[in-house]
Design a protein around this motif. Structure first.
Motif, PDB file in Angstrom:
ATOM      1  N   HIS A  65      -6.855   6.830   2.231  1.00 54.72           N
ATOM      2  CA  HIS A  65      -6.721   5.945   3.388  1.00 54.72           C
ATOM      3  C   HIS A  65      -5.262   5.516   3.553  1.00 54.72           C
ATOM      4  CE1 HIS A  65     -11.075   5.653   3.463  1.00 54.72           C
ATOM      5  NE2 HIS A  65     -11.021   5.462   2.167  1.00 54.72           N
ATOM      6  N   LYS A  66      -4.689   5.766   4.717  1.00 51.57           N
ATOM      7  CA  LYS A  66      -3.284   5.461   4.969  1.00 51.57           C
ATOM      8  C   LYS A  66      -2.956   3.979   4.844  1.00 51.57           C
ATOM      9  CE  LYS A  66      -2.425   9.470   7.787  1.00 51.57           C
ATOM     10  NZ  LYS A  66      -2.090  10.021   9.070  1.00 51.57           N
ATOM     11  N   CYS A 102      -4.816   1.968   2.742  1.00 47.88           N
ATOM     12  CA  CYS A 102      -5.485   1.584   1.487  1.00 47.88           C
ATOM     13  C   CYS A 102      -6.735   0.740   1.752  1.00 47.88           C
ATOM     14  CB  CYS A 102      -4.528   0.829   0.563  1.00 47.88           C
ATOM     15  SG  CYS A 102      -3.108   1.789   0.036  1.00 47.88           S
ATOM     16  N   ASN A 110      -2.603   5.972  -2.957  1.00 44.16           N
ATOM     17  CA  ASN A 110      -3.905   6.214  -2.345  1.00 44.16           C
ATOM     18  C   ASN A 110      -3.796   7.494  -1.530  1.00 44.16           C
ATOM     19  OD1 ASN A 110      -6.077   6.141  -0.373  1.00 44.16           O
ATOM     20  ND2 ASN A 110      -6.400   4.034  -1.019  1.00 44.16           N
ATOM     21  N   ASN A 111      -4.676   8.445  -1.739  1.00 42.92           N
ATOM     22  CA  ASN A 111      -4.605   9.668  -0.939  1.00 42.92           C
ATOM     23  C   ASN A 111      -5.831   9.840  -0.044  1.00 42.92           C
ATOM     24  OD1 ASN A 111      -6.450  10.447  -2.866  1.00 42.92           O
ATOM     25  ND2 ASN A 111      -5.097  11.892  -3.872  1.00 42.92           N
ATOM     26  N   GLN A 128      -0.931  11.688  -6.268  1.00 38.74           N
ATOM     27  CA  GLN A 128      -0.832  10.247  -6.433  1.00 38.74           C
ATOM     28  C   GLN A 128       0.508   9.796  -6.992  1.00 38.74           C
ATOM     29  OE1 GLN A 128      -4.412   9.461  -8.745  1.00 38.74           O
ATOM     30  NE2 GLN A 128      -5.381   8.696  -6.886  1.00 38.74           N
ATOM     31  N   CYS A 170       0.866  -1.184   0.000  1.00 39.33           N
ATOM     32  CA  CYS A 170       0.000   0.000   0.000  1.00 39.33           C
ATOM     33  C   CYS A 170       0.896   1.225   0.000  1.00 39.33           C
ATOM     34  CB  CYS A 170      -0.891   0.001   1.240  1.00 39.33           C
ATOM     35  SG  CYS A 170      -1.734   1.586   1.523  1.00 39.33           S
ATOM     36  N   TYR A 173       0.601   5.227   0.299  1.00 37.64           N
ATOM     37  CA  TYR A 173      -0.297   6.336   0.649  1.00 37.64           C
ATOM     38  C   TYR A 173       0.473   7.643   0.516  1.00 37.64           C
ATOM     39  CZ  TYR A 173      -2.599   9.813   3.540  1.00 37.64           C
ATOM     40  OH  TYR A 173      -3.179  10.971   3.983  1.00 37.64           O
ATOM     41  N   ASN A 195      -0.591  11.926   1.038  1.00 36.58           N
ATOM     42  CA  ASN A 195      -1.676  12.842   1.366  1.00 36.58           C
ATOM     43  C   ASN A 195      -1.856  13.951   0.333  1.00 36.58           C
ATOM     44  OD1 ASN A 195       0.609  14.359   2.031  1.00 36.58           O
ATOM     45  ND2 ASN A 195      -0.346  15.293   3.814  1.00 36.58           N
TER      46      ASN A 195
END
Length: 173
Positions: free
Chosen positions: A134-135, A137, A131-132, A81, A74, A76, A78
């Motif tokens: 959910h930390k 994913c 993924n921006n 992407q 995953c 992540y 913030n």
């Protein structure tokens, strides 16, 4: 007579300070049963990135005699992407080790948009699909790391248990 003039000047000076403060805010920060003032609040939120959900890789033999295995990951971020990723093996390269014997392996990275071979200490630029939201994913993966040892390489080393560590570093663009 001098004394009443001095008192009058002091009272006048206090009256002016209650009308406007040093910043020019009228009627704020007055002395009394209540007092009001204001301040600014600033947050400098840095770009944050994280790699998680990795699992140890156990290699298994393929039909062509090579060995491979992999793990989901995953990524992540913030803010956006895109990201960069760097891989480093712990034996001055991508090697598994058994006592004094080193066994080289190849590393491949798939960000869901493209699959690329990685070089030890070299950065893959402009990877996509971080993924921006959910930390973690939401328990899903958005990348895959694969390790491959060719059959030619396997046939050139003695039997035994070989192990190593692969370090992965992600960084924002």
């Amino acid at each position: 007579m001098r004394q009443p003039i001095k008192s009058g000047l002091i009272v006048f000076g206090l009256a002016l300070s209650s009308v406007a403060d040093a910043r020019g805010n009228a009627w704020e920060n007055r002395m009394g049963s209540e007092s009001t003032d204001s301040l600014s609040i600033t947050l400098d939120l840095r770009d944050q990135i994280r790699i998680s959900n990795l699992r140890d890789i156990y290699l298994s033999q393929n039909t062509d005699g090579s060995y491979s295995g992999g793990t989901d990951a995953c990524i992540y971020r913030n803010s956006g992407q895109q990201y960069n990723i760097t891989a480093r093996g712990n034996y001055s390269g991508f090697y598994l080790k058994n006592q004094n014997t080193k066994l080289p392996y190849a590393v491949f990275y798939n960000d869901g948009a493209s699959k690329s071979q990685m070089g030890n200490g070299l950065t893959l630029l402009n990877r996509r699909n971080a993924n921006n939201q959910h930390k973690d994913c939401n328990g899903e993966s958005n990348a895959y790391i694969q390790v491959l040892i060719s059959s030619h390489t396997i046939n050139s080393v003695p039997a035994g248990t070989y192990s190593g560590i692969l370090n992965l570093v992600v960084s924002p663009i």
